[in-house]
Design a protein around this motif. Sequence first.
Motif, PDB file in Angstrom:
ATOM      1  N   ASP A 337      -2.660  12.043  -0.483  1.00  0.00           N
ATOM      2  CA  ASP A 337      -3.190  10.842   0.164  1.00  0.00           C
ATOM      3  C   ASP A 337      -3.028   9.601  -0.706  1.00  0.00           C
ATOM      4  OD1 ASP A 337      -3.956  12.351   2.333  1.00  0.00           O
ATOM      5  OD2 ASP A 337      -5.983  12.696   1.582  1.00  0.00           O
ATOM      6  N   VAL A 338      -3.244   9.754  -2.013  1.00  0.00           N
ATOM      7  CA  VAL A 338      -3.156   8.605  -2.914  1.00  0.00           C
ATOM      8  C   VAL A 338      -1.731   8.049  -2.930  1.00  0.00           C
ATOM      9  CG1 VAL A 338      -3.362   7.856  -5.313  1.00  0.00           C
ATOM     10  CG2 VAL A 338      -5.102   9.356  -4.334  1.00  0.00           C
ATOM     11  N   THR A 339      -0.744   8.959  -3.003  1.00  0.00           N
ATOM     12  CA  THR A 339       0.653   8.527  -2.992  1.00  0.00           C
ATOM     13  C   THR A 339       1.001   7.873  -1.661  1.00  0.00           C
ATOM     14  OG1 THR A 339       1.270  10.315  -4.516  1.00  0.00           O
ATOM     15  CG2 THR A 339       3.047   9.279  -3.273  1.00  0.00           C
ATOM     16  N   GLU A 340       0.523   8.424  -0.568  1.00  0.00           N
ATOM     17  CA  GLU A 340       0.797   7.851   0.746  1.00  0.00           C
ATOM     18  C   GLU A 340       0.246   6.426   0.843  1.00  0.00           C
ATOM     19  OE1 GLU A 340       0.577   9.447   5.268  1.00  0.00           O
ATOM     20  OE2 GLU A 340      -1.357   9.338   4.230  1.00  0.00           O
ATOM     21  N   ASN A 341      -0.984   6.198   0.334  1.00  0.00           N
ATOM     22  CA  ASN A 341      -1.567   4.851   0.360  1.00  0.00           C
ATOM     23  C   ASN A 341      -0.756   3.883  -0.501  1.00  0.00           C
ATOM     24  OD1 ASN A 341      -3.637   5.625   2.062  1.00  0.00           O
ATOM     25  ND2 ASN A 341      -5.013   6.163   0.374  1.00  0.00           N
ATOM     26  N   ALA A 342      -0.264   4.393  -1.627  1.00  0.00           N
ATOM     27  CA  ALA A 342       0.545   3.554  -2.516  1.00  0.00           C
ATOM     28  C   ALA A 342       1.856   3.161  -1.833  1.00  0.00           C
ATOM     29  CB  ALA A 342       0.822   4.293  -3.818  1.00  0.00           C
ATOM     30  N   VAL A 343       2.470   4.109  -1.130  1.00  0.00           N
ATOM     31  CA  VAL A 343       3.717   3.825  -0.422  1.00  0.00           C
ATOM     32  C   VAL A 343       3.480   2.791   0.678  1.00  0.00           C
ATOM     33  CG1 VAL A 343       5.483   4.806   1.102  1.00  0.00           C
ATOM     34  CG2 VAL A 343       4.779   6.052  -0.945  1.00  0.00           C
ATOM     35  N   LYS A 344       2.391   2.926   1.413  1.00  0.00           N
ATOM     36  CA  LYS A 344       2.085   1.971   2.482  1.00  0.00           C
ATOM     37  C   LYS A 344       1.891   0.555   1.928  1.00  0.00           C
ATOM     38  CE  LYS A 344       0.004   5.157   5.836  1.00  0.00           C
ATOM     39  NZ  LYS A 344      -1.248   5.553   6.539  1.00  0.00           N
ATOM     40  N   LEU A 345       1.195   0.462   0.794  1.00  0.00           N
ATOM     41  CA  LEU A 345       0.986  -0.850   0.177  1.00  0.00           C
ATOM     42  C   LEU A 345       2.320  -1.438  -0.281  1.00  0.00           C
ATOM     43  CD1 LEU A 345      -0.868  -3.074  -0.841  1.00  0.00           C
ATOM     44  CD2 LEU A 345      -1.225  -1.736  -2.935  1.00  0.00           C
ATOM     45  N   PHE A 346       3.172  -0.587  -0.875  1.00  0.00           N
ATOM     46  CA  PHE A 346       4.495  -1.049  -1.297  1.00  0.00           C
ATOM     47  C   PHE A 346       5.289  -1.556  -0.096  1.00  0.00           C
ATOM     48  CE2 PHE A 346       9.035  -0.178  -1.723  1.00  0.00           C
ATOM     49  CZ  PHE A 346       9.337  -0.900  -2.870  1.00  0.00           C
ATOM     50  N   GLN A 347       5.243  -0.835   1.008  1.00  0.00           N
ATOM     51  CA  GLN A 347       6.010  -1.218   2.195  1.00  0.00           C
ATOM     52  C   GLN A 347       5.499  -2.538   2.776  1.00  0.00           C
ATOM     53  OE1 GLN A 347       5.298   2.476   4.271  1.00  0.00           O
ATOM     54  NE2 GLN A 347       7.384   3.230   3.912  1.00  0.00           N
ATOM     55  N   ARG A 348       4.184  -2.713   2.842  1.00  0.00           N
ATOM     56  CA  ARG A 348       3.641  -3.971   3.366  1.00  0.00           C
ATOM     57  C   ARG A 348       4.010  -5.142   2.469  1.00  0.00           C
ATOM     58  NH1 ARG A 348      -0.986  -0.673   4.397  1.00  0.00           N
ATOM     59  NH2 ARG A 348      -1.950  -1.433   2.466  1.00  0.00           N
ATOM     60  N   THR A 349       3.923  -4.916   1.163  1.00  0.00           N
ATOM     61  CA  THR A 349       4.220  -5.986   0.204  1.00  0.00           C
ATOM     62  C   THR A 349       5.679  -6.388   0.255  1.00  0.00           C
ATOM     63  OG1 THR A 349       2.485  -5.122  -1.253  1.00  0.00           O
ATOM     64  CG2 THR A 349       4.070  -6.635  -2.234  1.00  0.00           C
ATOM     65  N   ASN A 350       6.558  -5.425   0.597  1.00  0.00           N
ATOM     66  CA  ASN A 350       8.001  -5.690   0.594  1.00  0.00           C
ATOM     67  C   ASN A 350       8.576  -5.817   2.008  1.00  0.00           C
ATOM     68  OD1 ASN A 350       9.224  -5.380  -2.360  1.00  0.00           O
ATOM     69  ND2 ASN A 350       7.462  -3.995  -2.166  1.00  0.00           N
ATOM     70  N   ASN A 351       7.689  -6.123   2.966  1.00  0.00           N
ATOM     71  CA  ASN A 351       8.110  -6.409   4.336  1.00  0.00           C
ATOM     72  C   ASN A 351       8.870  -5.263   5.003  1.00  0.00           C
ATOM     73  OD1 ASN A 351       7.042  -9.113   4.220  1.00  0.00           O
ATOM     74  ND2 ASN A 351       8.877  -9.704   3.044  1.00  0.00           N
ATOM     75  N   LEU A 352       8.382  -4.041   4.772  1.00  0.00           N
ATOM     76  CA  LEU A 352       8.939  -2.857   5.409  1.00  0.00           C
ATOM     77  C   LEU A 352       7.887  -2.270   6.354  1.00  0.00           C
ATOM     78  CD1 LEU A 352      10.500  -1.150   2.254  1.00  0.00           C
ATOM     79  CD2 LEU A 352      11.734  -2.422   4.020  1.00  0.00           C
TER      80      LEU A 352
END
Length: 536
Positions: A337-352
Amino acid sequence: MELHKKLWLKKGAVCLALLLAVSLSGCGETETAQTEPETETQEIVLAEETLASTEADETVMALSPEGPLLPSVEDIEAEYSEPIPDYLRVGMRHPVVARLQQRLMDLGFMDNDEPTENYGEVTQSAVKVYQRQNKLAQDGIVGLETLKAIFASDAKYYAAQNGDIGDDILRIQNRLYELGYLARENQMTGTFGDETEEAVKKLQERNGLDQDGKVGRKTMNLLYSDEVKANLLAYGDQSDVVLEAQKRLKELGYMTTEPDGQYGDDTISAVKRFQSRNDQVVDGYLGPSTRIALNSSTALPNGLGLGDSGEDIRSVQKKLSSLGYLSSANATGYFGDVTENAVKLFQRTNNLGADGIVGVLTMAKLDSSSAKRAPAGSSSSSGSSSSSGGSSSSSGGSSSGSGGGSSSIPDTGTASGGASALIAVASSKLGCPYVWGAKGPNSFDCSGFVYWCLNQVGVRQSYITSSGWRNVGKYTRVSSFSNLKAGDIIVVSGHVGIVAGGGTVIDASSGNGRVVHRSLSSWWSRNFIVGWRIFG
C-alpha cells in the motif's frame, strides 16, 4: 469372464465387485469363455497392496497411499444402489468410478483431485494412456482386462517412451522445445520418436538424471520445476541476442536497468514478469515461444502493481526514494500500500494518470531527467509498510499438510471487496472444460484456473504449478483448514482451488472434467497443505 450386472458390495466383506469377477485362487493371466457360470453375488478379498516401481518409473515423488489399495468396507451397511456395468465408458456415473480415478491419480495418469463418480473425457484420456503403456487396446473403455491391469499390485507408474503417440507426448515435446532441447517447432508431432528420445536424454544429462530417454515421474516433475536447466540462453550468458531482448523488455516496461547484453538477475526477473503477463510458462528463460511473444506487436506491456514483488520492484522503489516519494526503509522489493500511494503521488505530480500502477509511461518518467521531486511535506513514506507481504500465519498451527486439525467443513463465510470479485470471476467460468496445462480463457487446469482468475481481478500473480503454491510467501498464510475464508486460495496435495462462501470451493477438476463449484469435503481436509489469504 465378463463382470456380472448384478454384483453387489456385500456387508462385512473386504471386497470390490468391480475389481474381479473371478476367484483370485488358481486363476491365470486371462480367462476363456469356458469358465463356470457366475453366482448371483461374489466376494473378492483383497490383501493390502503397495505400488511396485519399474525400471522406467523414476523415484522422485514416492507414492504412499494410506491403508489398503482399495478401502475396507467392513462394518459399512450400505451397498451399491445400482448394478455395476460390464464396461465403464464416457457418460457413465457410478460410485466405482471414484475408485478408478483414485488409482489412476496414484499411478500418475491423472492430476490429483477429489475423485468423482463421473466417467468423463479426462478419465477416458487417462485410461487410454494407461492402455497404451500396457499394450492394451486404446479404446478408453474399462473392461475386465483393463480393470485387472490398473488394479494389479505390480501396475506401472506413468512413463512415456520411444514409440508412444498421444496428446501427452505433444505436451512433453512442447516443453522440450520451450527449454531448447528440441530445436524446431515442427518436431512437436505427438509421436515420441528418436529425436524426442535424444532430447530427453540431453535434458536428463544436463540435469543430473539417469539418461534412459524415458519420461517417468522424476523427468516429468523436472520439466516444470524451478530448478530445471534449459538448453538455451540463461543466467550468466552474454550476447547480442540477450542485448536485443533486454532492449525490447525495457521498451515494454519490464526492465528497470540499462541493457548490457548480460543475462543477470534483473533480466531473469524481467523475463519472468513478461512471461506471466503474456501467457508463457514462467521459467525465466528466453526460449523460442518467449522470444516470439516478446517481439510480437501484440506483446502486453508491463504494469507493476499491488502484490508484485522482486528486484524490479525494489529498483522502482529506489527511484521513488531518490525523488523523495518513498522512505528508503520501504524499498523492500514488495509492492504494498505504501508503494502504491507513493506511485500515485508521483503520477499526480508529473501529470500522469494516477492509477498506482507502474506502466510504460510511469517507468519512462521515473527514468527521465525531467521527473519532478515530491512536493515538500507530501511524502507518502509515513504510515505502516506493507512490504512484508503479509507472510505471518492467520491462525497458527502447523502448515505441514496435516489436514488442518479438522475434518469438518469450515465456515468460510461470505466474501466482500476483492474476494467477492475473485469468486464472481471464478463462477463465470463454471462448466469450462478441464485441459491439462491450459491457462484460459475458456479451458483450464487447476493452477491455470487460479492464475487466470487472480489476474482478472488485478492480482499480478505469475503462473505457477500446484506444487509451487505451497511456498508463495507474499500472501497471508492460513495454516489451518478450519480457518479458511471465502476468497482464499486452498492448496492440497497436487491440487489448488479458490475457496467460496458457505464451505465450498471453485476449481478446475480433473475428476469432473470441468470447472465446478463443490463442497470442501473431508477429501480437502485430509489433503490440506496450506491456504493463502490475498484480500484482507
